[in-house]
Design an enzyme around this catalytic site. Sequence first.
Site, PDB file in Angstrom:
ATOM      1  N   GLN A   1       2.256  -5.951  -3.092  1.00  0.00           N
ATOM      2  CA  GLN A   1       2.554  -5.995  -1.650  1.00  0.00           C
ATOM      3  C   GLN A   1       3.847  -5.232  -1.347  1.00  0.00           C
ATOM      4  OE1 GLN A   1       1.686  -9.444  -3.024  1.00  0.00           O
ATOM      5  NE2 GLN A   1      -0.353  -8.621  -2.791  1.00  0.00           N
TER       6      GLN A   1
ATOM      7  N   GLY B   1      -4.019  -4.565  -4.592  1.00  0.00           N
ATOM      8  CA  GLY B   1      -4.983  -3.575  -5.050  1.00  0.00           C
ATOM      9  C   GLY B   1      -4.230  -2.306  -5.376  1.00  0.00           C
ATOM     10  N   HIS B   2      -4.179  -1.954  -6.637  1.00  0.00           N
ATOM     11  CA  HIS B   2      -3.465  -0.746  -7.045  1.00  0.00           C
ATOM     12  C   HIS B   2      -4.462   0.291  -7.546  1.00  0.00           C
ATOM     13  CE1 HIS B   2       0.507  -3.108  -7.796  1.00  0.00           C
ATOM     14  NE2 HIS B   2       0.255  -2.915  -6.535  1.00  0.00           N
TER      15      HIS B   2
ATOM     16  N   ASP C   1       0.810  -1.226   0.000  1.00  0.00           N
ATOM     17  CA  ASP C   1       0.000   0.000   0.000  1.00  0.00           C
ATOM     18  C   ASP C   1       0.842   1.275   0.000  1.00  0.00           C
ATOM     19  OD1 ASP C   1      -2.188  -1.742   0.273  1.00  0.00           O
ATOM     20  OD2 ASP C   1      -1.935  -1.755   2.445  1.00  0.00           O
TER      21      ASP C   1
ATOM     22  N   LYS D   1       2.357   2.121  -5.021  1.00  0.00           N
ATOM     23  CA  LYS D   1       3.104   1.630  -6.193  1.00  0.00           C
ATOM     24  C   LYS D   1       2.294   1.785  -7.478  1.00  0.00           C
ATOM     25  CE  LYS D   1       3.566  -2.403  -4.341  1.00  0.00           C
ATOM     26  NZ  LYS D   1       2.960  -2.105  -3.036  1.00  0.00           N
TER      27      LYS D   1
HETATM   28  P1  IMP Z   1      -2.579 -12.843   1.933  1.00  0.00           P
HETATM   29  O1  IMP Z   1      -1.636 -12.278   0.899  1.00  0.00           O
HETATM   30  O2  IMP Z   1      -4.022 -12.686   1.533  1.00  0.00           O
HETATM   31  O3  IMP Z   1      -2.214 -14.250   2.280  1.00  0.00           O
HETATM   32  O4  IMP Z   1      -2.410 -11.986   3.267  1.00  0.00           O
HETATM   33  C1  IMP Z   1      -1.232 -12.030   4.050  1.00  0.00           C
HETATM   34  C2  IMP Z   1      -0.919 -10.671   4.652  1.00  0.00           C
HETATM   35  O5  IMP Z   1      -0.538  -9.785   3.616  1.00  0.00           O
HETATM   36  C3  IMP Z   1      -2.100  -9.999   5.349  1.00  0.00           C
HETATM   37  O6  IMP Z   1      -1.622  -9.259   6.443  1.00  0.00           O
HETATM   38  C4  IMP Z   1      -2.658  -9.066   4.295  1.00  0.00           C
HETATM   39  O7  IMP Z   1      -3.352  -7.971   4.850  1.00  0.00           O
HETATM   40  C5  IMP Z   1      -1.363  -8.623   3.639  1.00  0.00           C
HETATM   41  N1  IMP Z   1      -1.543  -8.215   2.247  1.00  0.00           N
HETATM   42  C6  IMP Z   1      -1.716  -8.989   1.165  1.00  0.00           C
HETATM   43  N2  IMP Z   1      -1.804  -8.248   0.053  1.00  0.00           N
HETATM   44  C7  IMP Z   1      -1.667  -6.980   0.422  1.00  0.00           C
HETATM   45  C8  IMP Z   1      -1.615  -5.736  -0.305  1.00  0.00           C
HETATM   46  O8  IMP Z   1      -1.711  -5.667  -1.539  1.00  0.00           O
HETATM   47  N3  IMP Z   1      -1.434  -4.620   0.464  1.00  0.00           N
HETATM   48  C9  IMP Z   1      -1.277  -4.666   1.809  1.00  0.00           C
HETATM   49  N4  IMP Z   1      -1.308  -5.788   2.519  1.00  0.00           N
HETATM   50  C10 IMP Z   1      -1.493  -6.944   1.839  1.00  0.00           C
END
Ligand code: IMP
Length: 429
Positions: free
Chosen positions: A224, A40-41, A13, A16
């Site tokens: 991420q 999510g971009h 977040d 990017k």
């Molecule tokens: P997962 O990727 O759904 O397995 O989530 C694992 C961790 O990564 C959690 O804490 C999510 O909130 C975090 N996470 C996954 N994708 C994003 C992203 O695009 N932005 C921020 N946090 C993310």
Amino acid sequence: MSTIVVVGLQWGDEGKGKITDYLASEAELVVRYQGGNNAGHTVVVDDQEFKLHLIPSGILYPGTLCVLGNGVVINPGVLLKELNGLKQRGIDVSGIRISDRAHVIMPYHPSLDQLDESSRTVGKIGTTGRGIGPAYVDKFARYDSIRVLDLLNAERLKERLQEILITKNKILSQIYGHPGFALNVILDEYLEYAEQLRPMVCDTSVLINQEIKKGKKVLFEGAQGTLLDIDHGTYPFVSSSSPSAGGACTGTGVGPTKINKVVGVIKAYSTRVGEGPFPTELADEMLSQLRDGRGREYGVTTGRPRRCGWFDGVIAEYSVRVNGVSDLVVMKLDVLDQMKTIKICNGYRYGNSIIKEFPGDLDVLAKCTPVYEEVPGWMTDTTGCKTFAELPAAAQNYLRRIEELAQAPISIVSVGWKRDETIIIRNIW
Ligand code: IMP
């Protein structure tokens, strides 16, 4: 040869999407190398907001090839929905290419993700529930994964699924009391997806390397952030992929000698979604200033409120190091415009000692308290600033201090959501 990896230096977040979009204006190819629709971009073009989850931000430029590399996990239903949504808004999506080696998110993956999270009383990770972890587990365990190339072979898909569902349905019903999934239902749905995706599938390593050889500009778009990296993040509160710069090579089939620059994107403060220690986290009225004010710190994918805190120089130095960052991009400086004083963390207090290096042990991190220096805010609207020199002196000093702590030069500063609210200090391409 001109190749750039864009990588988040915090917990995702960082913004990017905006910076990839900016760099993509000159790129011939934009490549995603890891993660899936957990990302999510947000990109704002002419006051129109686009929220992209799987498709690289380059899609908004006609003629740009947008690649989903082998390291991405692909939910075909989500991908097709996103493509159709863009088409309906008049965006040309003919430039999408999908790696034949990418692994596929199947319907049982989100179910397993959500059931596993909700059944835990302690040790919740706070996942997005999109099935990312279970899909990567299957990839690495090797027995039960479906790749895009399997999806395109109806007979093989049926054979593989028949076997996989025996185990998956046993786990779903015996551990979680879930009714499980029927082979024919999945087959009908996924074979239909396969036909829609088939024209976009190819060996994307060949494609990207050919373009690099021709001297084309290639942008690798990380999703991420470094602290969510399976190896370098705050394990186990991480995602299951490799967002850090090294992932751009393994996730695309492009060798490290072909990468020119690593652009590290960092917010002027810190945020995190999900569980896990966060040393500079705020719980006072500063939190609501950051989250609900200009920051708008709510997840693009899940809508969850983000945890917010001050800039953490220990993390900045760590992430610059593990990614080999050549250029820093500081995002959302304008969110701090109305702060009288701003705190910067330059170390952690752990027991009687001061730690300057980011600890690997989360129990240690959880006990660290930030060592802060306080600097004066600028109390001026920076969104109209077009050059570094136009920024108020206090904002310039703040950015210089970030460079010192991170040990990397700042090339771009973002002072608003819009494409033109961007200060270019150095051309990155
Ligand atoms: P997962 O990727 O759904 O397995 O989530 C694992 C961790 O990564 C959690 O804490 C999510 O909130 C975090 N996470 C996954 N994708 C994003 C992203 O695009 N932005 C921020 N946090 C993310």
